[in-house]
Design an enzyme around this catalytic site. Sequence first.
Site, PDB file in Angstrom:
ATOM      1  N   GLU A 180      45.440  34.879  48.679  1.00 34.20           N
ATOM      2  CA  GLU A 180      44.327  34.111  48.136  1.00 34.20           C
ATOM      3  C   GLU A 180      43.121  34.146  49.042  1.00 34.20           C
ATOM      4  O   GLU A 180      43.250  34.151  50.262  1.00 34.20           O
ATOM      5  CB  GLU A 180      44.724  32.650  48.006  1.00 34.20           C
ATOM      6  CG  GLU A 180      45.688  32.422  46.915  1.00 34.20           C
ATOM      7  CD  GLU A 180      45.862  30.955  46.693  1.00 34.20           C
ATOM      8  OE1 GLU A 180      46.424  30.599  45.671  1.00 34.20           O
ATOM      9  OE2 GLU A 180      45.421  30.168  47.548  1.00 34.20           O
ATOM     10  N   CYS A 187      53.854  34.300  56.973  1.00 32.41           N
ATOM     11  CA  CYS A 187      53.699  34.045  58.408  1.00 32.41           C
ATOM     12  C   CYS A 187      55.082  33.941  59.014  1.00 32.41           C
ATOM     13  O   CYS A 187      56.002  33.413  58.388  1.00 32.41           O
ATOM     14  CB  CYS A 187      52.926  32.739  58.644  1.00 32.41           C
ATOM     15  SG  CYS A 187      52.664  32.381  60.409  1.00 32.41           S
TER      16      CYS A 187
END
Length: 406
Positions: free
Chosen positions: A111, A137
């Site tokens: 995004e 992550c």
Amino acid sequence: MAVMTVDPFACDDAELGEILDGEPAYRVRQLRGWLQRGVDDPQEMTDLPAALRARLAGRLDPPGRVLAHRTADGGQTHKLLLELGATDAAGSATGADATQGAGSPAAEAIEAVLMGYPRTAERAGRATVCVSTQAGCALGCPFCATGQAGFRRQLRVGEIVRQVTALQRRLREGAIAIPGVPDHVTNVVFMGMGEPLANVEATVAAIRWLHDPERGLGLSARSITVSTVGLVPGIARLTELGLPITLAVSLHAPTDALRDDLVPVNRQFGLDALLRACRAHQEATGRRMTFEYILIDGVNAQRAHAEQLAALLTRRDAPRVAHVNLIPMNPTPAVPWHAPPLPDQQAFAGVLQAAGLPATVRHNRGGDIDAACGQLYAEQRLGSGRLLPAAQDAWQRWPIQLETGP
Ligand code: SAH
Ligand code: SF4
């Protein structure tokens, strides 16, 4: 056999010249001009000959594809769900290869968020873009939705920069128009999905591109903010870069004991080393820095934590602080934690203010349903193309669908 594609945003003029082999020198300038204007599909580069466009389409990383465009906050926040990388599994590379230039990186949806801040009597309007630096992550902070989803892959320089140029193009062309907000991007914050300093070379190259007035967008270094969980070698790398960008460190705990739990990478780089690295960055750049601190009820938001935090940040060897951003935690599916009640949030800020630290409680953009920055995974498409159930739900709640991809 993997298709070898090149990231044009990571190329200098000589490297672009090689890709444009046999073409007149001004083609480099033309290609750069298109990239600066947010046009990254060679087929749209109308002043290039058709044969060259076709050749470039095979040589350059694939253009970003907008899967959806949604708005919130009465039209002041816009999210693009961007698909980056190769769509055909056969032509894509994964893992480390995705950043090494071997093959096209595998398709991932990430995004990019634009937050418009209309001008007021006191200050000019701003158009701030929040970018992701990794798909997922690896650092596993338990309160963070991106961390819960795990690591998918690094983004390339161009994949970071395109998030900005894609939104700037929409502002310039009027597809996004917010009253009182400029028609170009004024600020970039590296606060989306991923840890920028765990993809430090791509982050540094993206900062350079955004700052470069000739080849990039010419943004002032001061209007660029990198949010990091505090990877000490990465902060040192930013110090070496020598640009006065704003450093924002996600602290979230005032002691090593608590931070080891909330930010697991703290076990590697404790608070002393972190504050030293911040101080060195400050001395080199002359910039005051920001600390971010998520408020989690019953975990890190009691008065005693505020007092410990005030003591930590007013230590003689601590960096000078421009701001402590207190962020009430947004709920995520994996942990039962939530923000403390409003009076506790204000009391926490009050303790810091009394110690001379500028502290405010920040309410995330993107509506109360889902933060604009910082927990973007909720809408991340998995590698399989499937959306997590929670993700589907969150995505549905964005009210207006303006644009859909192919
Ligand atoms: N990895 C970097 C940048 C991405 S996270 C970092 O951690 O700083 C951007 C910000 O969103 C960080 O301050 C992060 O702590 C915050 N964030 C993550 N999960 C959140 C949640 N559940 N509620 C509120 N903020 C959150
Ligand atoms: Fe990664 Fe930042 Fe989330 Fe921690 S808070 S898991 S570093 S994105």
